[in-house]
Design an enzyme around this catalytic site. Structure first.
Site: not given
Ligand code: NAP
Length: 480
Positions: A160, A186, A256, A290, A443
């Site tokens: 995001n 990705t 995070e 988030c 944030r």
């Molecule tokens: P995600 O599906 O958890 O993916 C995040 C990252 O992790 C991507 O680069 C993903 O790669 C990678 N990943 C996937 N499987 C993995 C594994 N087994 N080992 C290591 N890395 C792996 O999250 P998202 O859909 O991108 O983001 C949305 C989420 O992020 C929401 O829940 C949101 O609340 C949270 N978020 C939190 C914050 C905060 O600061 N608290 C800020 C922004 C977003 P791929 O893309 O290749 O799958």
């Protein structure tokens, strides 16, 4: 080095821009129109193994450079990002369907973040301990506690904010003398690669960073468990974060994760202000933040009035394509839209009222407001990551605190009240990283500490805190 986004995009591997040796790639298309933007390399474990070793080996020379030298390169990086903000912003817009103006401002915000990181790093020092400061201590000992780089940092970003939430890990790591394995999301990888192109163009030695492109489900576990990785800093979903915490061992983690931020609206609140803040907090970038407001807990006496004011604002939101700068745009993929729709359907079946929205065209969900949401509905607890807001009516403020704290998440919360003493009293009872008084959850400013508790994270970000997380103490004792 220019990346041709309409075709094979090269990644930074073994200190060079290249495609995967296997020729394998992942196709990236726009969430809003399905058009192919480019293919990013799908790197094999063997390729990553060699590149990680090279990146880890490059760290010691970099760590020995003066902080001034490192800072000059990072400041140049910020300057180049500012120059390329339209181009990189366009890439963000196409890859993650974020409205154009927000995509461009994400790049400017990143440049500002990097500049502040450089300045803050100059002010971080170690400490000196007196040997006689301890009962039975030795006055002839002086302890010098210096801050030294951890080594090689694995930085994993979410889709995001593919530029900002990547640079906010990479900049502190490099500034403090570490090398970096960067795993971009990705969907967002092309923007992440452009971020690193700017860094290399700024003069960073290219073997200091490996850009580990490829699906997290394929290479993630390998990266997380790699013995050359000395620390992991991750932003993403809670399930992925927990998985990483389970797999990694004996290394520091900063996580995070997701949120279910409540806006608590007391009966004495300024409802116009509350409605405005809640709508901006809940629906901007289609709720894919988030820190989006993901539930409203409002006292019964003012619930009808608040719902009416929120509805007026929601109906004024622009819905459409990111190129047209719409606030609510198609979600990142169909799976995500299906999930949000399933939460809406579950709430409807269990008796929630659809005040507005609940209309869908592919992965474009219209902003939806659900009233009379109760604790038995999934939307009361789960993180939708979409443009839907549940209203939960409550009797007393104690009930709001109880419901807020019953969540598995603990990122942020808002409290709306004209009685500051009462608002602060509630803020102190909330199990979250940050409470916003009379404003939406968000944030930033980026130098504020930013953290989640419970399922929302581990460790703290923020500029000073991020810089501190990527160093460790090294103590030298002078025995006189
Ligand atoms: P995600 O599906 O958890 O993916 C995040 C990252 O992790 C991507 O680069 C993903 O790669 C990678 N990943 C996937 N499987 C993995 C594994 N087994 N080992 C290591 N890395 C792996 O999250 P998202 O859909 O991108 O983001 C949305 C989420 O992020 C929401 O829940 C949101 O609340 C949270 N978020 C939190 C914050 C905060 O600061 N608290 C800020 C922004 C977003 P791929 O893309 O290749 O799958």
């Amino acid at each position: 080095m220019a990346t041709k986004t309409e075709q094979s995009v090269k990644t930074l591997i073994h200190g060079e821009w290249n495609v995967s040796e296997s020729g394998k790639s992942v196709e990236i298309s726009s969430p809003h129109n399905g058009e192919t933007i480019g293919q990013v390399p799908s790197l094999s474990q063997e390729e990553l193994e060699a590149s990680i070793k090279k990146t880890a080996a490059a760290q010691s020379t970099w760590g020995e450079k003066s902080i001034q030298e490192r800072g000059e390169i990072l400041k140049k990086w910020a300057e180049i990002l500012e120059e390329r903000k339209e181009e990189i912003g366009e890439s963000i817009m196409l890859e993650v369907a974020k409205k154009r103006s927000s995509a461009v401002s994400e790049v400017s915000r990143t440049a500002e973040y990097i500049r502040y990181t450089v300045e803050e790093a100059f002010r971080l020092d170690g400490s000196v301990k007196r040997g006689d400061g301890f009962k039975g201590g030795n006055p002839n000992k002086i302890g010098l506690a210096e801050k030294t780089p951890r080594g090689t940092i694995l930085a994993i970003g979410p889709f995001n904010y593919p530029v900002n939430l990547s640079a906010s890990k990479i900049a502190p790591a490099l500034m403090q003398g570490n090398s970096v394995i960067f795993k971009p999301a990705t969907q967002g990888a092309i923007s992440g690669i452009k971020l690193i192109e700017a860094l290399i163009d700024a003069g960073l030695p290219s073997d200091l960073v490996t850009v580990a492109t490829g699906r997290g489900s394929v290479i993630g576990d390998f990266l997380v468990q790699h013995p050359e990785v000395d620390m992991i800093t991750f932003t993403g979903g809670t399930a992925t974060g927990r998985h990483i915490a389970d797999l990694s061992s004996m290394i520091p983690l900063v996580l995070e994760l997701g949120g279910k931020d409540p806006a608590i609206v007391l009966k004495d609140a300024d409802l116009d202000k509350a409605a405005k803040e809640i709508v901006a907090g809940a629906y901007s970038y289609s709720g894919q933040r988030c820190t989006a407001i993901k539930r409203v807990l409002v006292q019964n006496e003012k619930a009808d009035e608040l719902v009416s004011k929120i509805t007026d604002q929601v109906n004024g939101l622009s819905v459409g394509m990111p190129e047209d700068d719409a606030t609510v745009t198609p979600l990142i993929n169909d799976k995500s839209a299906d999930y949000v729709q399933s939460l809406i359907d579950d709430a409807k079946e269990k008796g929630a009222t659809v005040v507005t929205g609940d209309k869908r065209e592919g992965n474009l969900l219209y902003p939806t407001l659900l009233d009379h949401v109760t604790s038995d509905m999934k939307i009361a607890w789960e993180e939708p990551f979409g443009p839907v807001l549940p209203i939960i009516r409550i009797s007393e403020s104690e009930e709001a605190v109880r419901l807020a704290n019953e969540s598995d998440y603990g990122l942020q919360a808002s409290v709306f009240s004209t009685d500051m003493d009462k608002a602060i009293g509630i803020a102190q009872k909330l199990e979250v990283g940050t409470v916003q008084l009379n404003a939406k959850t968000e944030r930033g400013p980026d130098h504020f500490p930013f953290l989640g508790v419970k399922g929302s994270g581990l460790g703290v970000q923020g500029i000073r805190e991020s810089l501190e997380s990527v160093v460790r103490d090294k103590v030298t004792v002078i025995n006189m």
